[in-house]
Write a protein that holds these residues in place. Structure first.
Motif, mmCIF file in Angstrom:
data_model
loop_
_atom_site.group_PDB
_atom_site.id
_atom_site.type_symbol
_atom_site.label_atom_id
_atom_site.label_comp_id
_atom_site.label_asym_id
_atom_site.label_seq_id
_atom_site.Cartn_x
_atom_site.Cartn_y
_atom_site.Cartn_z
ATOM 1 N N ALA A 218 0.941 -0.953 0.123
ATOM 2 C CA ALA A 218 -0.094 -0.146 0.197
ATOM 3 C C ALA A 218 0.677 1.091 0.310
ATOM 4 O O ALA A 218 1.477 1.304 -0.042
ATOM 5 C CB ALA A 218 -1.144 0.441 1.087
ATOM 6 N N HIS B 205 -11.234 4.296 -8.234
ATOM 7 C CA HIS B 205 -10.849 6.230 -7.722
ATOM 8 C C HIS B 205 -9.800 5.274 -7.617
ATOM 9 O O HIS B 205 -9.696 4.259 -7.150
ATOM 10 C CB HIS B 205 -12.212 6.112 -6.764
ATOM 11 C CG HIS B 205 -10.439 7.559 -5.916
ATOM 12 N ND1 HIS B 205 -9.187 7.051 -5.632
ATOM 13 C CD2 HIS B 205 -10.833 8.928 -6.799
ATOM 14 C CE1 HIS B 205 -8.975 8.575 -5.551
ATOM 15 N NE2 HIS B 205 -10.115 9.678 -5.695
ATOM 16 N N THR C 23 -10.208 2.842 -4.365
ATOM 17 C CA THR C 23 -9.153 2.488 -3.385
ATOM 18 C C THR C 23 -10.016 2.499 -1.876
ATOM 19 O O THR C 23 -11.166 3.081 -1.575
ATOM 20 C CB THR C 23 -8.374 4.223 -3.704
ATOM 21 O OG1 THR C 23 -8.340 4.373 -4.720
ATOM 22 C CG2 THR C 23 -7.876 4.343 -3.057
ATOM 23 N N ALA D 134 -8.492 3.565 2.211
ATOM 24 C CA ALA D 134 -8.133 5.041 2.136
ATOM 25 C C ALA D 134 -8.486 5.373 3.768
ATOM 26 O O ALA D 134 -9.320 5.753 3.881
ATOM 27 C CB ALA D 134 -7.649 6.460 0.961
ATOM 28 N N ARG D 135 -6.900 5.776 4.103
ATOM 29 C CA ARG D 135 -7.758 7.533 5.336
ATOM 30 C C ARG D 135 -7.022 8.480 4.875
ATOM 31 O O ARG D 135 -6.019 8.386 4.450
ATOM 32 C CB ARG D 135 -6.113 6.781 6.683
ATOM 33 C CG ARG D 135 -6.990 7.243 7.518
ATOM 34 C CD ARG D 135 -6.430 6.649 8.873
ATOM 35 N NE ARG D 135 -4.845 7.002 8.400
ATOM 36 C CZ ARG D 135 -3.605 6.305 9.745
ATOM 37 N NH1 ARG D 135 -4.263 5.614 10.464
ATOM 38 N NH2 ARG D 135 -2.640 6.753 9.652
ATOM 39 N N VAL D 136 -7.956 9.472 5.033
ATOM 40 C CA VAL D 136 -7.855 10.798 4.566
ATOM 41 C C VAL D 136 -8.041 11.659 5.215
ATOM 42 O O VAL D 136 -9.413 11.599 5.959
ATOM 43 C CB VAL D 136 -8.734 10.883 3.014
ATOM 44 C CG1 VAL D 136 -8.231 12.397 2.983
ATOM 45 C CG2 VAL D 136 -8.532 9.838 1.842
ATOM 46 N N PHE E 235 -3.818 11.636 1.237
ATOM 47 C CA PHE E 235 -3.952 10.708 1.693
ATOM 48 C C PHE E 235 -2.910 10.487 2.667
ATOM 49 O O PHE E 235 -1.444 9.376 1.817
ATOM 50 C CB PHE E 235 -3.644 9.999 0.082
ATOM 51 C CG PHE E 235 -5.332 10.040 -0.541
ATOM 52 C CD1 PHE E 235 -6.127 9.056 -1.048
ATOM 53 C CD2 PHE E 235 -5.902 11.630 -0.950
ATOM 54 C CE1 PHE E 235 -7.500 8.727 -1.474
ATOM 55 C CE2 PHE E 235 -6.659 11.086 -1.450
ATOM 56 C CZ PHE E 235 -7.327 10.098 -1.858
ATOM 57 N N ARG F 74 -3.063 7.053 4.228
ATOM 58 C CA ARG F 74 -2.895 5.674 3.954
ATOM 59 C C ARG F 74 -3.657 4.872 2.062
ATOM 60 O O ARG F 74 -4.405 5.887 2.131
ATOM 61 C CB ARG F 74 -3.056 4.794 4.296
ATOM 62 C CG ARG F 74 -2.122 4.647 6.034
ATOM 63 C CD ARG F 74 -2.192 3.588 7.111
ATOM 64 N NE ARG F 74 -0.954 3.835 8.217
ATOM 65 C CZ ARG F 74 -0.474 2.939 8.806
ATOM 66 N NH1 ARG F 74 -1.041 1.736 8.307
ATOM 67 N NH2 ARG F 74 0.599 2.898 9.354
ATOM 68 N N SER F 75 -3.252 4.555 1.345
ATOM 69 C CA SER F 75 -4.251 3.724 0.816
ATOM 70 C C SER F 75 -4.026 2.799 -0.552
ATOM 71 O O SER F 75 -2.331 2.086 -0.682
ATOM 72 C CB SER F 75 -3.656 5.291 -0.364
ATOM 73 O OG SER F 75 -2.989 5.863 -1.593
ATOM 74 N N GLU G 192 -4.922 0.795 -4.343
ATOM 75 C CA GLU G 192 -5.589 0.630 -5.350
ATOM 76 C C GLU G 192 -5.411 -0.732 -5.690
ATOM 77 O O GLU G 192 -4.441 -1.618 -5.288
ATOM 78 C CB GLU G 192 -4.748 1.967 -6.381
ATOM 79 C CG GLU G 192 -4.601 3.055 -5.658
ATOM 80 C CD GLU G 192 -4.195 4.475 -7.072
ATOM 81 O OE1 GLU G 192 -3.840 3.441 -7.868
ATOM 82 O OE2 GLU G 192 -4.126 5.569 -6.048
#
Length: 234
Positions: free
Chosen positions: A53, A107, A114, A116-118, A130, A132-133, A135
């Protein structure tokens, strides 16, 4: 941006033929190489590991543990992933910022989702970061959701809590996360030193056979391990 070639889902089953409490799948990306998802029981919750990731802009393994402390919560997660719908896991508020953990379908492009932690900052010029992400192809997320739903029924009140994450190592042949509860293999006589911590697919030669039929980049160290295994099995 590259594209995903295909994904190889795996559904481990017990000797009785019943689904086990873990699942993993792999996507082959035209520029990023192998991308893994691992879903397993973690005490009375679920652990989703994306490897690799992106964490703070750098590639790394991301283990995300979801607790089963909200009625229907994990079933909602599994249903959303399986159906390809967006889902917000939670929102954390802080002084001047907000952090959202969410699954975003299609996305950054069609056919890719995705997790994600945004982090967003308050104000008219609020930054969006972002933290953590991960895809993955939408089809791989759907497989993960379907198998998550198979695991949820075993997370009864008698399941032990998991305050600490289970220890994990990355398979040297593919960088798939290999947990203590997973089967791993050591190949003796493969060279000057034994090759340790191989996942089952790398130890059996399945990973290398799959890569030979797909034009995707492979880390030179990974390929060296896979070729060493193949030579030892010849």
């Amino acid at each position: 941006m590259g594209r995903h070639k295909q994904h190889k889902p795996r559904r481990p089953r017990s000797e009785s033929g019943q689904p086990t409490t873990e699942w993993f799948g792999t996507a082959f990306h035209s520029t990023e190489g192998m991308q893994h998802l691992d879903v397993r029981q973690s005490g009375n919750g679920i652990l989703i590991t994306s490897s690799p990731a992106e964490i703070d802009g750098l590639p790394a393994s991301w283990p995300l543990r979801l607790r089963n402390d909200v009625d229907g919560g994990l079933n909602e997660v599994g249903t959303a992933l399986a159906a390809g719908r967006g889902h917000v896991f939670g929102v954390t508020e802080g002084p001047g910022y907000r952090t959202v953990l969410a699954f975003m379908p299609n996305h950054p492009e069609e056919g890719v989702g995705t997790l994600a932690r945004v982090r967003t900052s308050d104000g008219p010029d609020g930054d969006v970061v972002f933290e953590r992400s991960a895809e993955r192809p939408m089809g791989l997320w759907a497989e993960a959701g379907e198998n998550l739903l198979r695991i949820v029924p075993v997370l009864g009140p008698d399941a032990p809590p998991a305050d600490d994450l289970e220890d994990c190592r990355l398979c040297p042949g593919c960088y798939r996360p290999v947990y203590e509860s997973s089967s791993s293999h050591t190949l003796m006589g493969a060279g000057p030193m034994p090759v340790m911590g191989l996942c089952r697919l790398c130890a059996e030669g399945t990973t290398l056979r799959s890569l030979r039929g797909i034009d995707v980049p492979v880390d030179p160290q990974q390929r060296a391990v896979l070729e060493t295994v193949a030579a030892a099995m010849a």
